[in-house]
Structures are given as C-alpha cells and as structure tokens.
Design a protein around this motif. Sequence first.
Motif, mmCIF file in Angstrom:
data_model
loop_
_atom_site.group_PDB
_atom_site.id
_atom_site.type_symbol
_atom_site.label_atom_id
_atom_site.label_comp_id
_atom_site.label_asym_id
_atom_site.label_seq_id
_atom_site.Cartn_x
_atom_site.Cartn_y
_atom_site.Cartn_z
ATOM 1 N N LEU A 352 0.856 -1.187 0.000
ATOM 2 C CA LEU A 352 0.000 0.000 0.000
ATOM 3 C C LEU A 352 0.889 1.232 0.000
ATOM 4 N N GLU A 353 0.412 2.306 -0.610
ATOM 5 C CA GLU A 353 1.231 3.501 -0.772
ATOM 6 C C GLU A 353 0.901 4.581 0.253
ATOM 7 N N VAL A 354 0.203 4.210 1.315
ATOM 8 C CA VAL A 354 -0.108 5.170 2.382
ATOM 9 C C VAL A 354 0.282 4.551 3.723
ATOM 10 N N PRO A 355 0.547 5.377 4.734
ATOM 11 C CA PRO A 355 0.777 4.840 6.080
ATOM 12 C C PRO A 355 -0.484 4.139 6.590
ATOM 13 N N VAL A 356 -0.289 3.043 7.336
ATOM 14 C CA VAL A 356 -1.425 2.282 7.858
ATOM 15 C C VAL A 356 -1.237 2.042 9.352
ATOM 16 N N PHE A 357 -2.367 2.095 10.069
ATOM 17 C CA PHE A 357 -2.366 1.903 11.517
ATOM 18 C C PHE A 357 -3.473 0.918 11.856
ATOM 19 N N PHE A 358 -3.094 -0.233 12.398
ATOM 20 C CA PHE A 358 -4.048 -1.279 12.739
ATOM 21 C C PHE A 358 -4.181 -1.368 14.257
ATOM 22 N N PHE A 359 -5.390 -1.121 14.771
ATOM 23 C CA PHE A 359 -5.688 -1.330 16.184
ATOM 24 C C PHE A 359 -6.264 -2.746 16.325
ATOM 25 N N VAL A 360 -5.593 -3.582 17.111
ATOM 26 C CA VAL A 360 -5.932 -5.007 17.145
ATOM 27 C C VAL A 360 -6.168 -5.452 18.582
ATOM 28 N N GLY A 361 -7.323 -6.027 18.840
ATOM 29 C CA GLY A 361 -7.626 -6.569 20.163
ATOM 30 C C GLY A 361 -6.922 -7.899 20.376
ATOM 31 N N LEU A 389 -4.618 -3.653 21.509
ATOM 32 C CA LEU A 389 -5.649 -3.247 22.466
ATOM 33 C C LEU A 389 -5.885 -4.410 23.423
ATOM 34 N N GLU A 390 -6.033 -4.084 24.694
ATOM 35 C CA GLU A 390 -6.208 -5.139 25.687
ATOM 36 C C GLU A 390 -7.646 -5.645 25.705
ATOM 37 N N GLY A 391 -7.815 -6.907 26.103
ATOM 38 C CA GLY A 391 -9.144 -7.480 26.218
ATOM 39 C C GLY A 391 -9.740 -7.814 24.866
ATOM 40 N N ALA A 392 -11.049 -8.007 24.866
ATOM 41 C CA ALA A 392 -11.747 -8.407 23.638
ATOM 42 C C ALA A 392 -12.748 -7.367 23.174
ATOM 43 N N HIS A 393 -12.757 -6.210 23.828
ATOM 44 C CA HIS A 393 -13.813 -5.230 23.547
ATOM 45 C C HIS A 393 -13.349 -4.110 22.625
ATOM 46 N N GLY A 394 -12.135 -4.201 22.108
ATOM 47 C CA GLY A 394 -11.672 -3.199 21.163
ATOM 48 C C GLY A 394 -11.748 -1.798 21.740
ATOM 49 N N LEU A 395 -12.328 -0.892 20.961
ATOM 50 C CA LEU A 395 -12.431 0.496 21.400
ATOM 51 C C LEU A 395 -13.565 0.712 22.384
ATOM 52 N N GLY A 396 -14.220 -0.372 22.803
ATOM 53 C CA GLY A 396 -15.329 -0.244 23.743
ATOM 54 C C GLY A 396 -14.903 0.019 25.175
ATOM 55 N N SER A 397 -13.639 -0.243 25.504
ATOM 56 C CA SER A 397 -13.184 -0.011 26.877
ATOM 57 C C SER A 397 -12.522 1.353 26.989
#
Length: 417
Positions: A352-361, A389-397
Amino acid sequence: MTSRTREPKGRAHAWVTAAAVVVAVVVFLPVLLLPLTTSVPIWAWLPLLVLGVAGLVWLVVGRRRRWVRPAAVAVVALTAIGAVVASQTLSVTPPITGPDGERVPGSIASMESVDLGGSEQWITIRGHDESNPVLLNLGVGGPGGGGFFNSSEFRPLEEHFTVVNWDEPGTGKSYGAVPFDELDRERFVDDATALTNHLRERFGQDKIYVYGVSWSSIIGIWLVQEHPELFHAFISSGQMVNTTENDRMGYELALAHLDQQGETGRAEKLSENGPPPYRGDAVVWPYVDFLDVLNEIMGVPRYTLVVPLLGFLVPEYGYVDTINHTRGLINSFNAVYPQLEDLDFVEQAAALEVPVFFFVGRHDVNAMPSLVEEYVDVLEAPEKELIWLEGAHGLGSAENKDVFVDVMLEQVRPLSQ
C-alpha cells in the motif's frame, strides 16, 4: 332473564375495553419512547404525549359508549404516526458543546445528504474547527452496519479532526440508496471515492484520513489501494484480512466452546450448518449461529439480541431508520458477504502507498489477531503500525479509547502537517 343476560354482556364489554386499552398502550409506545430514543425536541414531543394520554383516558372513561373505543384507539394511533413522522423529520446530529453546555463557537455538527454515483446517501459532519484535517469513518461491521452507529467513538477526536460518518448504501438513512444486487466492490469504492472528493473540495484539502472497522476495513484497504493519492493514512480496528480463513477459525472456536460448555443442542446446530463459507440467499443465519457464540466468548451480547436495538442508540435515526438499519444488516450481508469468499489481502494487497495503523484486540475472536499479524509482516507501506488493544472489547473499553486517541493525535494527525 334480563339481569342474567346483562351480566355476560357486561363482562364481554369489559374484556373488549381491556383489550382495546392494551392495544392502545402498545400503539402509544413510540410516543413514550420518543425523547429516549430519538433527537426529537420536547416542544414536538409534548403535544403528542398530551394527545395520546387524552386518548387513553377517553378510552377508559368513555368505555360504555361503543363508538368511543375505536375513536380513542384512532387518536392514540394518530399520535404514534405523528411520533414516527417527527422522529424522521426532526432528527439531527447533536451540537458540539463545551463544558458549560454551550455550543462551541465555530464548530460544525451537520447531518446531510450527498449525491454519490447518482444516489442520495447520508453523512454527519462533526468538528470544532472546519480547518482541521478530515477523518472519514466508513462505518462498522456487517456489511450493512453504517457509520452513524459508531460515530460516538470519535467524540474525543472532534476537537482535532473534522469527523465525517458515512451511512453506506444499504443501511440506516441510506437504506434505499442503491439496489442490493448492485452492491459490490466497485460500487462501494466508487461511492467512497466520490465522497472523499466531495470532502476534499468542500474543506479545501488535498488529502483526508480514512478509518474502517471489520467489514468497512475491507472497503478501506480497497480504497487506499486504488486511490492512495487521496489519503494521508488508513486507520482500522478489527481489520479483516482473509474472511474465509477468519470465519473457519471462528467456527472451530465456537464449536469447541459449545462442546466444552456441554451445549449439545447448539453444537449440533453448528455441525449441521457445517464450516463456512456459506452460500445461498440467506447466508446471514448460519453465520450468526457461530458469531453469537464468539460474542459470548468475548463477554458481549449476541447479535440476535442487540442488532434490533442498535438503531435506538443513534440520535440521528428516526424510527424508520432504526428498522432500516436492521433490515440493512440482513440484506446487505446476504448480498455482499458471499462476494468476499476469495478475499486475501496477504496476496491481494501486499503493498500500500499510504501509512497504515491497525488497532488489534489481543483477544478479539471476530477479527483474528493472528491473521492481522501475518498481514502486517508481509505488508509494504511507507509506515505501518500494529497497536495492541487489551481485552476483547476493542475500542469499547475506556483504556483502549485512551490508546486510540493518543495514537491518533501523536502519530496519525501529524502526517497532515
């Protein structure tokens, strides 16, 4: 004879009245729930409430007159219709306010329709300052989740970005924008590109940011792959990499969990369905059978319980939009998900030709972390970050929200400067 005849008639009359009251109360529920589930202002709600209560009282007090029952129920029904109409026509996105409760000067909080590919689709635009860089939220999972539902995740960023939330065609306020048999990769990418160019022109910016989660993370990869010149960076959570492998891993995990819990009935149902991918006109149901189990493993409610309620949490939705959100999830999934059977970004989007940021639980079992790790390992990009990301709730915590905001402000936003 006369007294004996009147007694059964009186009881019958009472039962009919009681039934009419029950029906009227049920019909009246949309009015009662209006201020709790929509953004309808109190000045529009109060007349409907008063008129509906008057109809209920009239139904009880005037029960000995035959014509009262249908007339009273009709009055209550009219208030319910009025509630539906008000919920649709008076829906707005909430204003951006400061600590004092007053609107932030210079802020924008707009809900509007845009023409994308000849169809009317809906977005919200929210931010403290229109000169801030634009962040396009492609929406939540599905297909068919739309961007209005998860817009609250971006509230902490609205001071630093102009956040645009898109209800994709086939869901929510954009439910009827495009026939379901026309929903495919080309349509989603074309519409998202048209929206991106609309935002670039409107806000006078050469590039914007784009964010996706689960299903919409697929759209995001497609989008930056085809049009890297339009974007500062791509950000995602719950990144999908290989849907078929992801689903097979989830299916096996769900089956093992049910066996361990001794839930033989549900385990047998999964075994009868067999492993994914599923094919046919109603693929959503066998998928939901094991996705519900995965939600239980993560400690969140089943899809079958929460999906019909999701729309009531969106202030921009009226009652029709809420119904269409559920319909959109079902119909879009059936139409689009089978098209993803051969998706594999390790092979199909290795650069990919753009910067990428993956938030992963770490313990996410809907979007398998091991597949995202594999993708990040092979991916070639100007910059790539995997943020755990900690836990299984992603951005929910709350903890993970803080991580998300910190990365967005400290690493992502400077890319536009």
